[in-house]
Design a protein around this motif. Structure first.
Motif: not given
Length: 327
Positions: A111-113
Motif C-alpha cells: 500500500p502506498g507504492q
C-alpha cells in the motif's frame, strides 16, 4: 486430550521482538512461547486475528510441544531470502542478511507504492542474484485480476519462479491462472490455503500450480502433512514471521515432506532485530539445519512484553483453548 490451561500457562513467556525493517505493516513481533514435554513451542497468531483463527495456531503449538515429531527425510532445508517492500537501493543490504540463498521472495503491491517501485525492487534483486538465481514475488492478495495480469507482464522480464497470492479469492486466482498460463509463470496460493475453511479448495478449482503451507495457521505438522499429501501439487513451506522457536516447527514440517522441490520461506529470523535464542535459525550457505530451539532465559527477560500485553496473550490462550475440539 489437550493439556490443561494451568500446564500451558505454567511455562508461558510473552516476548515483543523488534524487526529490522517494517514488514507486514508491523515493526514489533509479539509471540508467546511455551515449554511442553517434547520441547519449546510457539503460539503467535498476529494480534488482529480473531479467536477462531488463532485457536488453530494454538493447536499447532500444542502439537509441536506435546507430541512426537514425524520421521525426517532430511537434516537441512534450503531457504529463500525475503525482501520486504524496501526501495531498490536497500536491496543489497537486505540480501546480505541471507548468506548463500539462491532464491529470493520479493514483496510487491505494498500500500502506498506503485508498480514501478515493484519493478525496480525486483530488478535489483535479479541483478544481484544473477541469471541462475530464483526470484519469486508475493502480492498478499492485493491485486484484482486485471492489475495482477498487468503486473505479471511488467515483472516477467525478470524470470519469475512463481507469483504468490496475486489475488485474494480462489475465483480470481483461477481466472488469472487461465489468463497467464501461456506465459509459463506458475501461480502459488498462500492465504487461499491457510485462511480457508477448506485448504484443498484452491487445488480443486485449478486456481494454483503451487501451494504455500505454514504450519501454525494449518494447525500443526500432522495436519499440514496430511494436506500436502492430499493436494497433488508441489508445496513450499513458509513461515509466519515467528521467532526461531516457531521457525523450528516449520523446519520439522519441511524435513518430514517426502519431496521438497522449492526452497522454503523459513529464513525470516533474519528479518528480526532480536530473537529469543543465542543460536537463531539464520541461513548458512543458503540452508537451515533442522533442530529444536531452546530460548535463552536472558533474552526472554530482555524482550519480555509489558505486563498488559502479557495478560492479553494469557487471556487469548485461555479463550482459544476453549475453542479447540474435544479429541
Amino acid at each position: 486430550m489437550y493439556p490443561p490451561l494451568d500446564e500451558l500457562l505454567g511455562t508461558a513467556r510473552v516476548v515483543a521482538l523488534p524487526l529490522v525493517t517494517r514488514f507486514r505493516g508491523i515493526e514489533t513481533r509479539e509471540a508467546m512461547l511455551l515449554e511442553g514435554p517434547s520441547g519449546w513451542t510457539e503460539f503467535s497468531p498476529f494480534v488482529e486475528y480473531g479467536d477462531p483463527e488463532a485457536a488453530t495456531w494454538l493447536a499447532a503449538a500444542i502439537d509441536f510441544g506435546w507430541s512426537e515429531l514425524p520421521v525426517a527425510a532430511r537434516s537441512s532445508v534450503r531457504v529463500n531470502a525475503t525482501v520486504p517492500a524496501v526501495t531498490a537501493d536497500l536491496v543489497p543490504e537486505t540480501l546480505a542478511r541471507f548468506p548463500g540463498c539462491r532464491t529470493a521472495k520479493v514483496k510487491v503491491a505494498e500500500p502506498g507504492q506503485t508498480l514501478e517501485d515493484d519493478v525496480a525492487r525486483v530488478a535489483a534483486v535479479r541483478a544481484l542474484l544473477g541469471p541462475e538465481g530464483r526470484v519469486r514475488v508475493d502480492a498478499n492478495g492485493a491485486w484484482n485480476v486485471d492489475e495482477a495480469e498487468h503486473a505479471i507482464h511488467a515483472l516477467a522480464p525478470y524470470d519469475l519462479e512463481y507469483v504468490e497470492q496475486p489475488c485474494a479469492t480462489v475465483e480470481e486466482l483461477a481466472e488469472l491462472r487461465r489468463r497467464v498460463k501461456y506465459m509459463g509463470i506458475p501461480i502459488a496460493a498462500d492465504e487461499s490455503v491457510r485462511k480457508a475453511e477448506d485448504p484443498l479448495a484452491v487445488a480443486r478449482a485449478g486456481a494454483a500450480d503451487i501451494l504455500v503451507i505454514k504450519v501454525q495457521p494449518l494447525g500443526g505438522i500432522a495436519r499440514a502433512l496430511a494436506i500436502s499429501s492430499e493436494v497433488g501439487l508441489p508445496v513450499v513451506v513458509s513461515s509466519a514471521l515467528e521467532t526461531s522457536v516457531g521457525l523450528s516447527m516449520g523446519l520439522h514440517l519441511a524435513a518430514a515432506l517426502p519431496t521438497l522441490e522449492f526452497d522454503c520461506g523459513l529464513a525470516t529470523a533474519s528479518l528480526l532485530a532480536a530473537d529469543v535464542t543465542d543460536a537463531p535459525l539464520t541461513p548458512i550457505d543458503g540452508a537451515l539445519a533442522v533442530r529444536r530451539v531452546v530460548p535463552s532465559p536472558e533474552l526472554l527477560d530482555r524482550y519480555a512484553a509489558t505486563a498488559d500485553r502479557t495478560r492479553w496473550w494469557r487471556a487469548r490462550l485461555e479463550r482459544c483453548l476453549r475453542l479447540l475440539p474435544a479429541e
